[in-house]
Design a protein around this motif. Structure first.
Motif, short mmCIF file in Angstrom:
data_model
loop_
_atom_site.label_atom_id
_atom_site.label_comp_id
_atom_site.label_asym_id
_atom_site.label_seq_id
_atom_site.Cartn_x
_atom_site.Cartn_y
_atom_site.Cartn_z
N SER A 126 -30.90 18.31 21.83
CA SER A 126 -29.60 18.07 21.18
C SER A 126 -29.05 19.31 20.47
N HIS A 127 -29.64 20.48 20.70
CA HIS A 127 -29.14 21.69 20.01
C HIS A 127 -29.49 22.93 20.84
N THR A 128 -28.51 23.45 21.59
CA THR A 128 -28.72 24.74 22.27
C THR A 128 -27.45 25.59 22.15
N HIS A 129 -27.68 26.88 22.23
CA HIS A 129 -26.58 27.86 22.31
C HIS A 129 -26.78 28.59 23.65
N LEU A 130 -26.64 27.84 24.74
CA LEU A 130 -27.09 28.35 26.04
C LEU A 130 -26.22 29.45 26.63
N ILE A 137 -24.77 21.75 24.41
CA ILE A 137 -24.50 23.19 24.51
C ILE A 137 -23.32 23.54 23.59
N LYS A 138 -23.53 24.58 22.76
CA LYS A 138 -22.47 24.99 21.83
C LYS A 138 -21.76 26.25 22.31
N SER A 139 -20.51 26.39 21.88
CA SER A 139 -19.83 27.69 22.00
C SER A 139 -20.27 28.51 20.77
N LEU A 184 -23.70 19.60 12.10
CA LEU A 184 -23.72 20.75 11.19
C LEU A 184 -25.03 21.53 11.30
N HIS A 185 -24.92 22.87 11.23
CA HIS A 185 -26.09 23.70 10.96
C HIS A 185 -26.22 23.76 9.43
N GLY A 186 -27.31 23.28 8.88
CA GLY A 186 -27.43 23.30 7.42
C GLY A 186 -28.83 23.60 6.95
N ASP A 194 -28.74 20.08 11.33
CA ASP A 194 -29.77 20.77 12.10
C ASP A 194 -30.35 21.96 11.35
N HIS A 195 -31.64 22.07 11.40
CA HIS A 195 -32.52 23.04 10.74
C HIS A 195 -33.26 22.34 9.59
N CYS A 196 -32.55 22.02 8.49
CA CYS A 196 -33.19 21.30 7.36
C CYS A 196 -34.48 21.97 6.91
N THR A 230 -34.58 22.64 20.94
CA THR A 230 -35.03 24.03 21.13
C THR A 230 -34.23 25.05 20.33
N ASP A 231 -32.93 24.77 20.06
CA ASP A 231 -32.05 25.78 19.45
C ASP A 231 -31.95 27.02 20.33
N CYS A 232 -32.12 26.86 21.64
CA CYS A 232 -32.16 28.05 22.51
C CYS A 232 -30.99 29.00 22.22
FE FE Z 1 -28.32 26.74 16.24
#
Ligand code: FE
Ligand code: NIG
Length: 387
Positions: A70-74, A134-136, A227-229, A250-252, A301-303
């Motif tokens: 649920s979290h990638t920057h591919l 996938i994020k921009s 959110l990235h927090g 995400d992160h926490c 993964t936060d790839c």
């Molecule tokens: Fe991230």
């Protein structure tokens, strides 16, 4: 529609508590499963397996739901292994480096971005990922963010607008101007292409007030917030995510007792990204503390090229178990059902009857091998339902 029966499953994890051992993992032994091209039709004992058009023999291996990352920057160009090397030699991570990837990504032709993303998506698939967000966030211009979303959409329906990743260098003396651009022209161009809006809300990125303003405007434009927090410090990201009923924060990594309590009684999932702590040599978040407070935890993964160039969910599970106090079962759940919750989806992340037929046949008799054999070739086959 043709049907397939998977037989000789030594251990089937369904994540459906009405099945098997009635635990959250809904586990069966000596099991079989029938699917059509889209959905799970039947789950039960191997001895009772009905006939189907096609036969898959699991050969006494385990089967699990496909991972939901649920979290990638591919979508990015370039690489930053020099930063990784420096951190391993003692340099502290401060959120910097993103602008280097922005420069490389802006310079990359679209075909190259597509090819690089395809390679990373294939690596994720090979590790058992069947849904990837996938994020921009690596162009930070109207046309650039819009282009990254177009590429992302070729690989996933779960696409996130992250124009508020950092303030780009050309706006270094006008951060308000950049926030205005994100909320105005950039959002207008990007909202039709994404489902989600995300902000990197942390030291060195965007403040709570900026993040709130951006996410509220994004919601008006039809995007759902995440959110990235609390990755680098605690400036109030978790509290903001809960206030906005974000799907996930995400992160926490750095959370206080009130954050933990708030997550425990909210619909906001705590998504943990231990690849980032591994790659930045940071302290790991305490999954145990969050789970004990009844927060829903996801693993992803936060790839990305800076803090977690990770394309293996097995590796993430191994880190979560070894470093964050999760049991193997909790980590497996978090990487499947937890990811689905973080994307507010109930058709994926489980193999109950009616679920999407996304599953993974392991090369191991028990799913525990994902953590027990870190880096090993534990995934035999990733099976995707027809989209
Ligand atoms: Fe991230
Ligand atoms: O999730 N924290 C913000 N974004 C990424 C880092 C991106 C980068 O360094 O390129 C993350 O860790």
């Amino acid at each position: 529609m043709s049907t397939r029966v998977v037989v000789n499953i030594s251990e089937l994890t369904t994540n459906d508590p009405t099945l098997g051992d009635n635990s959250p993992l809904g586990r069966l032994h000596d099991a079989a499963m029938v699917v059509d091209e889209q959905r799970v039709l039947w789950v039960g004992a191997n001895a009772d397996a009905p006939a189907a058009d096609e036969w898959i023999d699991a050969c006494d291996s385990a089967v699990i739901p496909g991972f939901v990352d649920s979290h990638t920057h591919l979508v990015f160009a370039g690489e930053r292994s020099d930063e990784f090397e420096a951190r391993m030699a003692g340099v502290r991570y401060d959120g910097g480096g993103i602008t280097r990837t922005v420069e490389a990504t802006r310079a990359a032709p679209t075909d190259l971005l597509r090819a690089l993303s395809a390679t990373r998506a294939a690596e994720l698939r090979a590790s058992g990922v069947t849904t990837m967000e996938i994020k921009s966030g690596y162009e930070l211009t109207v046309a650039g963010e819009s282009r990254l979303l177009d590429v992302a959409r070729e690989f996933s329906d779960e696409v996130t607008f992250l124009g508020a990743h950092v303030v780009p260098e050309e706006y270094a003396n006008d951060r308000d101007g950049y926030v205005e651009l994100v909320m105005g022209e950039m959002l207008a161009a990007c909202a039709p292409k994404a489902r989600w809006a995300d902000v990197f809300c942390d030291w060195g990125a965007f403040s709570v007030d900026e993040a709130r303003a951006i996410l509220l405007r994004a919601r008006e434009a039809g995007l759902e917030p995440r959110l990235h927090g609390n990755q680098i410090g605690d400036i109030g990201g978790v509290a903001l995510a809960v206030e906005l009923d974000a799907a996930s924060v995400d992160h926490c990594t750095y959370v206080n007792d009130l954050d933990v309590e708030a997550l425990g009684s909210s619909n906001t999932v705590a998504t943990l990204l231990p690849g980032a702590e591994f790659s930045t040599r940071s302290v790991y978040p305490s999954a145990r503390r969050l789970l004990d407070a009844r927060a829903v935890v996801a693993l992803a993964t936060d790839c990305n090229p800076g803090t977690s160039y990770v394309t293996s969910m097995g590796f993430v599970i191994a880190l979560a178990v070894r470093e964050m106090g999760m049991t193997v079962g909790e980590a497996l759940w978090a990487a499947t059902a937890g990811g689905a919750r973080a994307l507010r989806r109930d058709d994926i992340g489980h193999l109950g009857v009616g679920a999407r037929a996304d599953f993974v046949v392991l090369d191991a008799p028990r799913a525990a091998h994902l953590a027990y054999r870190p880096g090993g070739p534990v995934v035999r086959q990733t099976v995707l339902a027809r989209r």
